[in-house]
Design a protein around this motif. Structure first.
Motif, short mmCIF file in Angstrom:
data_model
loop_
_atom_site.label_atom_id
_atom_site.label_comp_id
_atom_site.label_asym_id
_atom_site.label_seq_id
_atom_site.Cartn_x
_atom_site.Cartn_y
_atom_site.Cartn_z
N VAL B 56 0.67 -1.23 -0.10
CA VAL B 56 0.07 -0.10 -0.05
C VAL B 56 0.92 1.30 -0.05
N GLY B 57 1.81 1.44 0.69
CA GLY B 57 2.68 2.51 1.05
C GLY B 57 3.47 2.50 -0.50
N THR B 58 3.91 1.74 -1.03
CA THR B 58 4.76 1.78 -2.33
C THR B 58 3.62 2.39 -3.33
N ASP B 59 2.54 1.89 -3.30
CA ASP B 59 1.63 2.30 -4.42
C ASP B 59 1.26 3.75 -4.12
N LEU B 60 1.19 4.04 -2.97
CA LEU B 60 0.79 5.66 -2.60
C LEU B 60 2.07 6.64 -2.98
N THR B 61 3.27 6.01 -2.74
CA THR B 61 4.29 6.86 -3.28
C THR B 61 4.51 7.06 -4.71
N ARG B 62 4.08 5.97 -5.65
CA ARG B 62 4.21 6.04 -6.84
C ARG B 62 3.01 6.91 -7.32
N LEU B 63 1.81 7.04 -6.60
CA LEU B 63 0.86 7.93 -7.14
C LEU B 63 1.34 9.37 -6.79
N THR B 64 1.78 9.47 -5.65
CA THR B 64 2.44 10.90 -5.15
C THR B 64 3.47 11.45 -6.01
N TYR B 65 4.40 10.56 -5.91
CA TYR B 65 5.77 11.04 -6.48
C TYR B 65 6.35 10.35 -7.83
N GLU B 66 6.52 11.13 -8.55
CA GLU B 66 6.88 10.49 -10.04
C GLU B 66 8.15 9.95 -9.87
N TYR B 67 8.51 8.79 -10.38
CA TYR B 67 10.01 8.40 -10.48
C TYR B 67 10.76 8.90 -11.57
N LEU B 68 12.10 8.55 -11.63
CA LEU B 68 12.81 8.88 -12.91
C LEU B 68 12.24 8.23 -14.08
N THR B 69 12.08 6.90 -13.90
CA THR B 69 11.31 6.22 -15.07
C THR B 69 10.16 5.48 -14.45
N THR B 70 9.45 4.79 -15.21
CA THR B 70 8.38 4.11 -14.88
C THR B 70 8.15 3.01 -15.86
N TYR B 71 7.14 2.12 -15.62
CA TYR B 71 7.02 0.89 -16.67
C TYR B 71 5.91 1.15 -17.44
N ASP B 72 6.07 0.75 -18.48
CA ASP B 72 5.10 0.90 -19.46
C ASP B 72 3.85 0.26 -19.03
N PRO B 73 2.54 0.76 -19.32
CA PRO B 73 1.15 0.08 -19.19
C PRO B 73 1.14 -1.11 -19.98
N LYS B 74 1.76 -0.97 -21.21
CA LYS B 74 1.50 -2.17 -22.07
C LYS B 74 2.42 -3.52 -21.94
N ASP B 75 3.61 -3.32 -21.46
CA ASP B 75 4.53 -4.24 -21.49
C ASP B 75 5.81 -4.35 -20.37
N TYR B 76 5.51 -3.27 -19.47
CA TYR B 76 6.77 -3.10 -18.46
C TYR B 76 7.82 -2.62 -18.74
N ARG B 77 7.97 -2.16 -20.07
CA ARG B 77 9.31 -1.53 -20.64
C ARG B 77 9.52 -0.29 -20.01
N PRO B 78 10.56 0.14 -19.44
CA PRO B 78 11.14 1.33 -18.58
C PRO B 78 10.57 2.45 -19.81
N VAL B 79 9.83 3.46 -19.15
CA VAL B 79 9.24 4.64 -20.26
C VAL B 79 9.81 5.94 -19.30
N PRO B 80 9.58 6.79 -19.99
CA PRO B 80 10.11 8.34 -19.13
C PRO B 80 9.37 8.61 -18.14
N GLY B 81 9.71 8.95 -17.02
CA GLY B 81 8.94 9.45 -15.90
C GLY B 81 9.40 10.97 -15.75
#
Lengths: 341, 601, 294, 538
Positions: B56-81
Motif C-alpha cells: 500500500v505504501g509503495t502504491d501511494l508513493t507511486r501515485l504521489t511521487y513521479e519516479y525517474l522512469t516508470t513502466y509501460d502500461p502495455k509491457d513493463y518496458r521502462p518509459v520516461p517519468g
C-alpha cells in the motif's frame, strides 16, 4: 444490676461500629495496590511471552523486500535486538516509566500513539454495546425472574441461551450476510463523512449498527441469566415478605426492594465484564473492519510488533483493572454492607 | 414501566439512525465531486517515502511521487517519468538523465535535477533515508546535477537495473529542512504524481486529491479514496452496494459470485506471483558450513527432480486455485511475459518412479523407498497454517509423493515459524512464494550463494539454499547486461538451470482477481494491456485512467452460477427464523400480561 | 459393607436422574448431546477416509445442496454434510479436553487456596486474579503461536487461559464447606489436611466441578472456533470452527453458500446449547440452594 | 365489640398434602395478649402468616380469618393491601433477614406510614423519631443500615416498624429467638410495655413456654396443627394438662427447683443415673492464664479470652455459661487444640497440650467435641456408619471397625445399631443426629467431651433426652464434660460446677448451687434476673 443490662448491647454488639473514613481509604489502597501489582506482572509477562513467540521481527519487517544482510544487522541494532535480553527488558522498563511504549515496527510511529488512536473507536463500540446489552439483559433478566417458569421466562431465557452459545464472530458473519446490503459493512465512518457534528455522528452511528448489534446479541444473554439468577436468589429473602406484609404492591415490592438488591451483584458483574468486552471485541472488529484495538492486536501479532503487542497487552489489562476497581468502588457505594467490612 | 419506555426509546433512536443515515451519507457524494473509491485490506506502515515498504505504501508513493522512469502500461518496458530521456556512457558506468522541464510540484515549485540529486544523495549518505530503497543506490559512485535539467549518476560496476529504480523522488525544498528521515511527513504531501495524499486515518481510509498540474495532464476525477476492509466479503458487499468502486484480492468463489452482477465488471490477469515448494538441497550458511536439519537424502538432485516430476500443477490450478491461476513453467511468473520461460513443468509420476528405481531407491514393504543409507524416505512438508494453497496443496502433494514411494508428513505452522525454519534451513520441503517485479533481479538474487544466511541462521532472506556456480555466473552476467534482449536470454537460461537443479518446484502462479463498478466507470487501463491488473500495478496507470462513465459489457458471462442468487434464500431462512422467535416471545409476553394483569401477587 | 453403600449410591444416582429428568431443558440437552456423541463414535463407520480427502473430491467447488450432497460442497468439492459430521469428533474432543484441563487446574488451585490460608492462599489468589484480568484471547493466540500448531495447542491454550473462573468458584465452595461445623468436627477427631481435603472438601466440591466442567465445555467449543477463525491451528484438522474459518476465507459468504456457512455454526450452537442446558439442569439438581428455588 | 382477630376452623394445606394447620379456632379481643407455643413444625408460623395471606402460593387456606370482622381470605388484593400493616402488623422471626439490607432503618420504618398515609407526609420524620424513641433507640439510628445494628436493636426496629401505622393487632413470630438471655429480657419488657400502653392486641409465637408466660395473659399450645391446650398463662405453665404441654413445660426447668437438679426431663426407660461424685485429685483438664487474641479487620486486637484459669476434674461436668461474644466458644476451641493460645497453656492430665503432629492427634482422641447444630456437624454425604468410623480410621483404632461402630451407637442409645448404620443424616431427627455426633465421639473412647451448646438447636422435648444421655455417660463411662451454654437451666439440670464468663474473663466459678442460688458477681445476678418468669397461678 442495670449496669449490665443497659450497656451490654453497645459493647458486645455482633457488628462492630463501622469506621467509615479510614476504612474507605484503606480499602481503596488495598485494591489499587493489588491492581498495580497485576499490571506489573503483566509488564513482565508481556515482555517475555511475546519474545518467545516464533519469528525474527527484523525479517518479518523486511519480508519480501530486497534487503542485504548488512541492512538486517543494522535494523537489528537499531531496535536493540543485539543486546542481552535483560538489558532490553531494562530499557523497556525505563521507557515505560517515561510513558514510552517504544516504536512500533509495523507502523512508523510510537506504539503509545497508535494505541491511543485505536482506543477511541474500541471504547465507542464496546461501550455502546455493553450499555445496550446491560440495559437489555438486566431488563429481561428482571422480567424473567419475576415471572419465572412462565412462558415469557421460558422463551426469553431460551433465546438468551441460544445467543450465549453462538460464537460472536459467526453471528457477525451471518448478520453481515443478511444485512450487509442495508448497513455499511466495514469501518467506522465514510471517507467523505460530513464534518458537521450531527451528520457526522449519524454517519458513525450508521456504521455502528451491525457491529453493535452483533456484540449486544453476543453478550446480553449472560447479563440476563445472571440478573435472573440473582433476582431469584433475592426473591427468597425474608425482607420481601416484610415488604408485602406492609401492604406494598407487587411491582413496588419488586422495584423498591428486590431489584436494588439483585442489581448489586449484577452491576458488579457488568463492570467486571466491561473490561473484558474490549478484548473480546477482537473478532467482531475483524468481521466489521472496525478500526479498533482488537484489529490492531491481530495486526501486531501477525507482524510480531513487540512494542505494540506489549503496549496493547498493558492497555487491555489496565482497562480490565480499572473496570474492576470501578466495580469494587461502585459496590462499596451501593452496598452499605461492603462499606462496613 | 419506566425501563420499558426507556428501552423503547433506545430502539427507536437506533431505528431512526438506521433509516435516515443512508440519505445523509448519500448527500455528501452528490456534491458533484468525482471520486474513485478503492477497497484495500493491507494496513499502511508509513507515508514517508523513504520508509514505507508495504504494498500500500509503495502504491501511494507511486501515485504521489513521479519516479525517474516508470513502466509501460502495455509491457513493463521502462518509459520516461521525471526523466524524459537518458543515455549511458560506453563503459556503462555513467548514466545521464535529462529531467523534464515545466513539470511542477504540487505546491507550485518547479521540478529540477536538484530534486533527484538531493533525494539520491540523501539515500547514499543518510542511513534512515536508505531504509526502504537503499539497495538501489548500493555500489554507486556519485550523483550530481550539473544543471537544472541534467542528472548524472556514476556507478562502480555496470548495472542492468538503472532504468528500474523504484525510488520516489522528493522535493528538495521540502525535505532539505527535514533532519529525521524516519519521521512521518506532514499532510498533505508535496508531490509530483497524478494524485497527492491529503488525509489518512489508520485502518480507516487514505484520501488523495487529483494533481491538476500533473505533467501528463490532470486526472479525469477529482479525488481517489482508499477504504479499509479487513474482511474481504464485507468489501465485496460494499462494492455491490456501491460504497466502493474498485477492489482486488478477490478469492475465486467471490469472483464467480460477482459474475451475476450486471453492475460489476470483473478483471483478471496473468499471475505475477510465483508459488513454489522448496526442496532443501543441503542448506549451508554464507561461508559454506552446513546448517539446519534438512534430510541429507535431498542432496541428490535425481531425487529432487523425481519429486518435481511427481507434482501436478494442472490439478493444483484447477482444484486449489479454482482455475484462476497459470500452470507452472519458469521461475519468473507469466505476468512478466518478457522474462517468463514458458516451458511447462512436466508431470510424469511413471518417469519419476523410473528415475528413483534407477537411482537405487528401493521400495520397502510399506511402499516407502529407502534412501541410500537404508533409511526410509520420510520428508517433512512445512506450510503456512491458514493459507489455502499450503493447507490443501499439502494434501495433494502428500498423496502424489506417496505414489512415488516418498512418505510426507505435512506440518502446518504459523507464518513466522515457517520463516524461522526456512531461514535456518530446518526443513525438508517447504511452501514458499514471491511476488515478482518487472525487473527480475531481486527474485533471481534469492537463489544465489550470497543470499544464504550467516552462521547463526540470520542476516539474509534465503530461499532454497541453492548455491550453484553456473547459476551465480549467469546472475552476475545478467546484472551487468544493459541490452534488454540479451539480458532476457540470460534470465531465461537461468530459469532453465533452476529447473534442472530442482531445489525448488514451481506450483503455479495465482491470478490477481479484481472487480469494479461497470455502471459508474469506463474501462481502466490495465498493466500489461492484455491480462493485466488495475490495482497493484507497477505504476499509476489504473487509477490515472479512471474515467466516470460506463463499461459496456458485451462479453460479460451471462451464465447463471449457483452462487449469488442464494443470498435471498439465506435472508429468508435466517430472517424468517428471527422474526418467528421474536413474534413468539412477544405473543407469549402479551398473553401472559393480559392473563395476570390484575390479580397477581 | 460395600453393598449398602453401593445400593445407596445407586439410589442417589437414581434420585439425581429423576430430578434431572424433571427438567425438560436438561433432558433435551442430554438427548442432543447423546446424538452428537453417537455421531462422533459412528462417524468412522459411516464415512470413509476417501470422502474427506481433497485429492479424491468428487464434487465441484461450492455446489449447492443436491441429492449427492445434501448440504452442498465446500471449496474443495467435499460434502459439507460429511465434513460437519466428521467435525463432531474433534470439536467434541477439543471442547471436552480443554474444559477438563481448565477445570482440573482450577479445582486444584481453588481447593489449595481455599483450604490452606496464609501465604500460599495469598499467592494463589494473586496468581488467579492475575490470570483473570489477562486478555485471554490475546494470551491464547500468543500461546498457540509459541507451541506447535494443532488441536493439542488449542486445547492447551484454552485450558491454560480459562481456569481462573473455576478456581474462584471452587475456592468459594471450599471456603463454604470448610466453614461447616463438620469440618471442625473432623479436625477435632484428629483429621489432618489430607483427610479434610479428600474425605470432605473434594466430595462436596465435585458436583460443582462436574457442573462447571459441563458448562466449560460450551465455552471451550466457542473459544476453539474463535481461535480457528483467527487462523490458529491447521485446516487439515476437521473441526466446526475450522470449517467456518475455511468457509469465510474461501468467499462462501459472498457466494451465498449458506449450506457451507450455516451447518457447522448451527452444530456449534446446538452442542454448546446442549452442554449448557445439561449443565444448568445438573446445577439445579446438584446445588440444593438452587433446587429449593425452582 | 368485634374481636381484633377471630379464626374459625382455620386450615392450611401445602401442595405436598401436608396439613400444617388443622382446624384452629381462636379469638383475640382488643388489648388482649395471646401466646402461641409449640415445637418446630407444629404449624404456628403457618398460622401467623395466614392472617395476612402471606403464605407461599402452594398453600391452600380454608376456614375464616376475621380481622376486625372482615375475612382476609376473601378480600380483593387491593383491600388486603390496605389492611396489611394498617390493621395488623408482624414482627418477623429473625430480624436479621426481615430488614432490607441496603435501605436505611428510617426509610424502612417510614415506608408503611407513607404507603398507608397514617401520618401527614411532613410529619413522617418526626413519627419515625417518635417510634424509635418508643423502642428506646436514639433518633440517629434512622440513618443506620441494618447491619450496623446489633440483634437486639434490629428486633427493636422491627417492633417500631410494626407499630408504625398504629395497628390494632401485632403478631410477633419468635421475636426473641437467637437473642441472648439479657437482650431477650430487654425486648420482652419493651414489648410488654408497648402493648399495654397502646392497647394493642398481641399474638406472640414461641417454642419457649416461659418466654410466652412472662408476656402473655393467655397461652395456646399447638401440636401437629391443632391447639391442644388453651388457658391463662400461669395455669398452662404451672399446671399443664396435655402431655405435650407437660413436656414443653418441663424442658425449661426453673433454676433453684430441686426436682430438676440432675434430672433433665426424660421419658427414656433407662431413667436417670445415680448421682456420681467426681473423683478428686489432679484435674483432667486445666488452663493456666489462658489468653487468646484476634486481629480485627480494622487492625486492632480483640481479646477473646483473657487470663482464664479453669479446671475440669475427672468425671466432672462443668458448665461454662455466658452470652454470645463472651469468648466461651473460643475457650472451647483452644482447649481442643483447634485454636492456638496467645499466651498461657492448657494442661491435660498435667501435661501441656501438644502443638501439632502425632501428639496432638493422640490428644484429640482423648478429648472430643460435640457441636451445637447436629445437622451441620455431620457431613450430609456420609452415612451414620461412615461418620462414626471417621475417627476410628483417622486414629487407626485397633479392633473390628464394625463392632466398634455398633458399640458406639449402642452407647449413644441408637438401637438397634444395625438399623442406623446405612442411614444418611438428613433421614434422622435432630435428637438422633446429636446422638450420632456423640456416638462418633464415644467411638474413640475419650476422657473428655467438650459440648458447645449441645441442645440449643433441638426441640424442647428432645433436649432433656440428650442431657440425660450425658449424665448417663458420665455415670457409666466416667466421662468428663465441659458444656458450653447460654442456658442457666441446662447448668442446673446436669452440671456439677458452673463457670460464668463475661467479656473473655471468668467472673465466677463454683458449685452450681452456690453460683446459681447465691450469685456473688453482679453479672451472674443479671443473668439470673433476665430469666423469664411466669407468675404463679392465682
Amino acid at each position: 444490676m442495670t449496669d449490665f443490662l443497659a450497656p451490654v448491647e453497645e459493647t458486645i454488639a455482633e457488628a462492630p461500629p463501622p469506621q467509615r473514613g479510614g476504612g474507605a481509604v484503606r480499602y481503596l489502597l488495598t485494591k489499587v495496590g493489588g491492581a498495580i501489582m497485576s499490571v506489573l506482572m503483566v509488564v513482565v509477562l508481556g515482555f517475555f511471552l511475546f519474545r518467545v513467540m516464533p519469528g525474527d521481527p527484523v525479517t518479518i519487517m523486511t519480508r519480501g523486500r530486497p534487503v542485504s544482510g548488512a541492512q538486517l544487522d543494522q535494523l537489528r541494532a537499531e531496535h536493540g535486538f543485539d543486546q542481552p535480553i535483560l538489558v532490553q527488558f531494562w530499557n523497556y522498563l525505563v521507557g515505560l516509566l517515561h510513558g514510552d511504549f517504544g516504536n512500533s515496527y509495523a507502523f512508523n510511529a510510537p506504539a503509545g500513539a497508535i494505541i491511543g488512536e485505536r482506543l477511541g473507536p474500541t471504547l465507542l463500540l464496546s461501550g455502546t454495546a455493553a450499555v445496550l446489552a446491560a440495559a437489555l439483559g438486566l431488563w429481561l433478566g428482571a422480567k424473567t425472574a419475576w415471572y419465572r417458569n412462565g412462558p415469557l421466562d421460558r422463551a426469553s431465557t431460551g433465546v438468551a441461551l441460544v445467543f450465549w452459545s453462538i460464537p460472536p464472530w459467526w453471528l457477525g458473519v451471518v448478520l453481515l450476510m443478511i444485512a450487509g446490503g442495508v448497513f455499511p459493512t466495514g469501518g467506522m465512518q465514510s471517507p467523505d463523512s460530513p464534518t458537521a457534528l450531527v451528520p457526522h455522528a449519524l454517519d458513525v452511528a450508521h456504521h455502528m449498527v451491525l457491529p453493535v448489534f452483533t456484540l449486544v446479541l453476543a453478550i446480553y444473554g449472560q447479563y440476563q441469566l445472571v440478573m435472573r439468577a440473582s433476582l431469584l436468589e433475592e426473591m427468597n429473602s425474608d425482607y420481601l415478605t416484610t415488604a408485602r406484609a406492609k401492604g406494598l404492591r407487587d411491582d413496588m415490592v419488586r422495584r423498591r426492594h428486590a431489584l436494588p438488591n439483585a442489581l448489586l451483584p449484577t452491576t458488579t458483574l457488568v463492570f467486571l465484564h466491561l473490561g473484558m468486552v474490549v478484548s473480546g471485541a477482537i473478532t467482531v472488529e475483524a468481521v466489521y473492519s472496525w478500526p479498533g484495538l482488537g484489529q490492531l492486536t491481530a495486526e501486531a501479532l501477525e507482524a510480531k510488533d513487540l512494542p505494540l503487542l506489549q503496549g496493547i497487552f498493558i492497555v487491555l489489562v489496565i482497562a480490565v483493572v480499572i473496570m474492576n476497581l470501578v466495580a469494587d468502588v461502585l459496590l462499596r457505594v451501593l452496598d452499605p454492607r461492603v462499606r462496613a467490612s | 414501566m419506566l425501563v420499558r419506555r426507556r428501552l423503547a426509546g433506545a430502539v427507536s433512536v437506533i431505528a431512526l439512525v438506521a433509516v435516515t443515515v443512508p440519505w445523509v451519507a448519500g448527500a455528501a457524494q452528490a456534491q458533484g465531486e468525482k471520486v474513485l473509491r478503492a477497497g484495500i485490506t493491507q494496513d499502511l506502515d508509513s507515508l514517508n517515502p523513504f520508509i514505507t515498504i508495504t504494498r500500500v505504501g509503495t502504491d501511494l508513493t507511486r501515485l504521489t511521487y513521479e519516479y525517474l522512469t516508470t513502466y509501460d502500461p502495455k509491457d513493463y518496458r521502462p518509459v520516461p517519468g521525471l526523466a524524459e530521456k537518458w543515455e549511458t556512457s560506453p563503459d556503462k558506468l555513467t548514466w545521464t538523465f535529462t529531467i523534464r522541464s515545466g513539470a511542477k510540484w504540487s505546491d507550485g515549485q518547479p521540478i529540477t535535477a536538484a530534486d533527484p540529486a538531493f533525494t539520491l544523495n540523501k539515500m547514499m549518505t543518510d542511513k534512515a533515508a536508505a531504509t526502504a530503497n537503499g539497495n538501489f543506490v548500493q555500489g554507486w559512485e556519485s550523483v550530481t546535477a550539473p544543471d537544472d535539467r541534467t542528472l548524472v549518476i556514476r556507478t562502480k560496476q555496470p548495472r542492468s537495473t538503472m532504468l528500474a529504480l523504484d525510488i520516489p523522488i522528493v522535493p528538495k525544498h521540502v525535505w532539505e529542512k527535514v533532519t529525521d528521515f524516519k519521521a512521518e511527513p506532514p499532510l498533505p504531501l508535496v508531490g509530483s504524481g497524478p494524485f497527492i495524499v491529503q488525509d489518512y486515518k489508520a485502518s480507516q481510509f487514505i484520501k488523495l486529491k487529483a494533481n491538476k498540474d500533473y505533467w501528463r495532464g490532470a486526472p479525469k476525477i477529482d479525488a481517489l479514496d482508499f477504504v479499509y476492509y479487513k474482511n474481504v466479503d464485507a468489501e465485496v458487499q460494499a462494492l455491490q452496494k456501491g460504497d466502493i468502486d474498485l477492489m482486488s484480492r478477490l478469492v475465486p468463489a467471490q469472483y464467480d459470485a460477482l459474475k451475476n452482477d450486471p453492475n460489476i465488471k470483473l478483471n483478471t490477469g496473468a499471475g505475477r506471483r510465483l508459488n513454489e515448494i522448496l526442496i532443501n538441497p543441503g542448506a549451508a550458511s554464507a561461508d559454506g558450513n552446513p546448517i539446519g536439519n534438512g534430510n541429507p537424502a535431498l542432496k541428490d538432485v535425481q531425487l529432487r527432480k523425481a519429486i518435481a516430476l511427481a507434482i501436478d500443477s494442472r490439478t493444483l490450478v484447477d482444484k486449489v486455485w479454482g482455475g484462476y491461476a497459470v500452470e507452472a513453467a519458469g521461475y519468473i511468473p507469466p505476468g512478466f511475459a518478457e522474462f517468463h520461460w514458458p516451458e511447462k513443468r512436466k508431470f510424469d509420476p511413471a518417469e519419476a518412479n523410473k528415475m528413483l528405481d534407477e537411482a537405487g531407491y528401493v521400495r520397502g514393504a510399506d511402499g516407502v523407498r529407502a534412501d541410500k543409507t537404508g533409511k526410509p524416505l520420510r520428508l517433512r512438508l512445512l506450510g503456512h497454517a491458514g493459507t489455502n494453497l499450503d493447507e490443501q496443496g499439502s494434501k495433494y502433494i502428500t498423496s502424489w509423493l506417496k505414489d512415488i514411494g516418498i512418505a510426507v508428513e505435512p506440518q502446518m505452522v504459523a507464518d513466522q515459524k515457517v520463516n524461522d525454519a526456512t531461514t535456518a534451513g530446518n526443513f525438508d520441503l517447504a511452501f514458499s512464494g514471491w511476488s515478482a517485479n518487472p525487473d527480475p533481479d531481486y527474485v533471481l538474487s534469492l537463489q544465489t550463494c550470497a543470499s544464504r544466511p550467516n552462521a547463526d541462521g540470520k542476516g539474509a532472506t534465503p530461499d532454497s539454499f541453492l548455491c550453484d556456480p553456473e547459476y551465480d555466473a549467469l546472475y552476475a552476467q545478467q546484472l551487468a547486461e544493459t541490452d534488454r534482449a540479451k539480458r532476457i536470454e540470460i534470465v531465461k537460461k537461468m530459469q532453465q538451470v533452476l529447473a534442472d537443479r530442482a531445489s525448488l518446484v514451481i506450483l503455479g502462479y495465482d491470478n490477481p482477481l479484481e472487480a469494479y463498478r461497470a455502471d459508474r466507470w469506463a474501462p481502466f487501463t490495465t498493466q500489461p494491456s492484455s491480462g493485466g491488473v488495475i490495482m497493484n500495478q507497477q505504476g499509476y496507470w489504473g487509477y490515472y485512467s479512471a474515467t466516470p462513465g460506463r463499461t459496456t459489457d458485451a462479453d460479460a458471462p451471462a451464465e447463471a452460477q449457483g452462487g449469488g442468487g442464494n443470498t435471498g434464500l439465506v435472508i429468508g431462512l435466517v430472517g424468517g427464523g428471527v422474526v418467528v422467535v421474536l413474534a413468539g416471545v412477544l405473543a407469549f409476553a402479551r398473553l401472559r400480561r393480559r392473563g395476570t394483569a390484575d390479580e397477581r401477587e | 459393607m460395600t453393598s449398602p453403600v453401593w445400593a445407596r449410591r445407586r439410589a442417589a444416582a437414581g434420585r439425581v436422574w429423576r430430578e434431572f429428568a424433571a427438567n425438560r431443558g436438561g433432558l433435551v440437552g442430554v438427548v442432543v448431546l447423546g446424538l452428537f456423541v453417537l455421531t462422533a463414535i459412528l462417524a468412522p463407520l459411516l464415512i470413509s477416509e476417501s470422502s474427506l480427502d481433497v485429492t479424491r473430491a468428487t464434487g465441484q467447488r461450492l455446489e449447492s445442496p443436491s441429492g449427492d450432497f445434501p448440504l452442498g460442497t465446500d471449496e474443495n468439492g467435499l460434502s459439507v454434510l460429511t465434513l460437519t459430521l466428521w467435525g463432531t469428533r474433534l470439536s467434541l474432543v477439543v471442547g471436552l479436553a480443554a474444559a477438563v484441563l481448565s477445570v482440573l487446574i482450577g479445582t486444584t488451585v481453588g481447593i489449595l487456596a481455599g483450604h490452606f490460608g496464609g501465604w500460599l492462599s495469598a499467592v494463589l489468589l494473586r496468581f488467579t486474579d492475575f490470570f483473570l484480568i489477562m486478555p485471554s484471547l490475546v494470551l491464547a493466540i500468543a500461546l498457540s503461536a509459541v507451541l506447535e500448531g494443532g488441536a493439542g495447542t488449542i486445547i492447551l491454550a484454552i485450558g491454560v487461559v480459562s481456569w481462573p473462573t473455576s478456581a474462584r468458584l471452587v475456592r468459594a465452595q471450599t471456603l463454604a464447606v470448610e466453614a461447616r461445623p463438620y469440618i471442625e468436627r473432623a479436625r477435632a477427631l484428629g483429621g489432618g489436611h489430607g483427610h479434610v481435603i479428600f474425605k470432605h472438601v473434594l466430595p462436596s466440591v465435585l458436583p460443582l466441578v462436574f457442573v462447571n466442567t459441563t458448562l466449560a465445555v460450551g465455552t471451550a467449543i466457542v473459544a476453539e472456533s474463535t481461535l480457528r477463525f483467527l487462523g490458529l491451528g491447521s485446516t487439515s484438522e476437521i473441526t466446526w470452527g475450522g470449517l467456518l474459518r475455511s468457509a469465510s476465507s474461501s468467499g462462501a459468504i459472498t457466494y451465498g453458500a449458506w449450506w457451507y456457512l450455516l451447518p457447522p455454526g448451527i452444530a456449534i450452537v446446538l452442542l454448546v446449547l446442549a452442554f449448557t442446558l445439561v449443565g444448568r439442569a445438573l446445577e439445579t439438581v446438584l446445588n440444593p440452594k438452587l433446587r429449593e428455588r425452582r | 365489640m368485634t374481636p381484633v382477630l377471630e379464626l374459625r376452623d382455620l386450615r392450611v394445606t401445602y401442595a405436598g398434602g401436608h396439613e400444617a394447620v388443622r382446624g384452629v379456632d381462636l379469638t383475640l379481643r382488643s388489648g388482649q395478649t395471646l401466646g402461641l407455643a409449640g415445637e418446630s413444625g407444629c404449624g404456628k408460623s403457618s398460622l401467623a402468616m395466614s392472617v395476612l395471606r402471606l403464605l407461599p402460593k402452594d398453600a391452600t387456606v380454608s376456614g375464616e380469618i376475621l380481622l376486625d370482622g372482615a375475612d382476609t381470605r376473601t378480600m380483593s388484593w387491593g383491600r388486603l393491601r390496605a389492611v396489611r400493616w394498617a390493621s395488623a402488623s408482624i414482627v418477623f422471626q429473625g430480624a436479621m433477614h426481615a430488614l432490607n439490607p441496603v435501605r436505611r432503618i428510617g426509610q424502612q420504618i417510614a415506608e408503611p406510614i407513607l404507603l398507608h398515609a397514617t401520618s401527614p407526609p411532613d410529619e413522617v420524620d418526626a413519627r419515625v423519631a417518635e417510634l424509635l424513641a418508643q423502642v428506646e433507640l436514639p433518633p440517629e439510628k434512622a440513618q443506620a443500615y441494618p447491619h450496623e445494628l446489633s440483634g437486639g436493636q434490629k428486633q427493636r426496629v422491627m417492633i417500631a416498624m410494626a407499630l408504625a401505622c398504629r395497628p390494632r393487632l401485632v403478631i410477633a413470630d419468635e421475636p426473641t429467638t437467637a437473642l441472648d438471655v439479657i437482650v431477650q429480657a430487654q425486648v420482652l419488657r419493651l414489648l410488654t410495655r408497648l402493648v399495654s400502653e397502646h392497647g394493642i392486641g398481641l399474638v406472640m409465637i414461641s417454642h419457649d413456654l416461659s418466654v410466652l408466660g412472662s408476656v402473655c395473659e393467655r397461652l395456646a399450645v399447638m401440636y401437629e396443627g391443632e391447639i391442644v391446650e388453651l388457658g391463662t398463662a400461669p395455669t398452662v405453665v404451672h399446671d399443664p394438662q396435655h402431655a405435650h404441654t407437660q413436656a414443653l413445660a418441663a424442658a425449661f426447668p426453673t433454676v433453684g427447683d430441686p426436682a430438676s437438679r440432675y434430672a433433665p426431663a426424660t421419658t427414656n426407660p433407662a431413667g436417670l443415673p445415680p448421682r456420681v461424685v467426681p473423683e478428686a485429685g489432679e484435674p483432667l483438664l486445666r488452663t493456666e492464664s489462658l489468653r487468646v487474641d484476634f486481629r480485627d479487620r480494622g487492625g486492632g486486637w480483640t481479646h477473646a479470652v483473657r487470663d482464664v484459669n479453669l479446671e475440669v476434674g475427672r468425671g466432672e461436668i462443668v458448665a461454662l455459661v455466658g452470652q454470645s461474644g463472651s469468648g466461651k466458644t473460643t475457650l472451647a476451641r483452644t482447649v481442643l487444640g483447634l485454636q492456638q493460645p496467645t499466651s498461657g497453656q492448657v494442661l491435660f492430665e498435667g501435661r501441656p497440650l501438644p502443638r501439632g503432629g502425632r501428639a496432638l492427634r493422640d490428644y484429640r482422641r482423648q478429648a472430643q467435641l460435640v457441636l451445637q447444630d447436629p445437622s451441620s456437624a455431620l457431613n450430609p454425604r456420609h452415612s451414620v456408619y461412615e461418620a462414626i468410623a471417621e475417627g476410628l480410621r483417622i486414629h487407626r483404632m485397633p479392633g473390628d471397625e464394625r463392632a466398634l461402630v455398633a458399640a458406639a451407637l449402642e452407647a449413644a442409645e441408637l438401637r438397634p445399631a444395625q438399623r442406623f448404620m446405612p442411614v444418611l443424616p438428613h433421614q434422622l431427627s435432630g435428637g438422633q443426629r446429636q446422638r450420632v455426633v456423640i456416638a462418633g465421639a464415644l467411638a474413640l473412647r475419650p476422657r473428655l467431651l467438650v459440648a458447645d451448646e449441645p441442645v440449643a438447636s433441638l426441640d424442647a422435648s428432645v433436649r432433656g433426652e440428650i442431657l440425660a444421655l450425658l449424665l448417663r455417660l458420665r455415670a457409666e463411662l466416667g466421662l468428663a464434660a465441659l458444656v458450653i451454654t447460654h442456658d442457666l437451666g441446662l447448668a442446673w439440670n446436669i452440671a456439677d460446677r458452673v463457670a460464668v464468663m463475661y467479656r473473655g474473663e471468668l467472673v465466677e466459678v463454683g458449685d452450681v448451687e452456690q453460683v446459681l442460688l447465691e450469685p456473688r458477681h453482679e453479672y451472674t445476678r443479671s443473668l439470673l434476673a433476665a430469666l423469664p418468669e411466669v407468675a404463679a397461678p392465682a
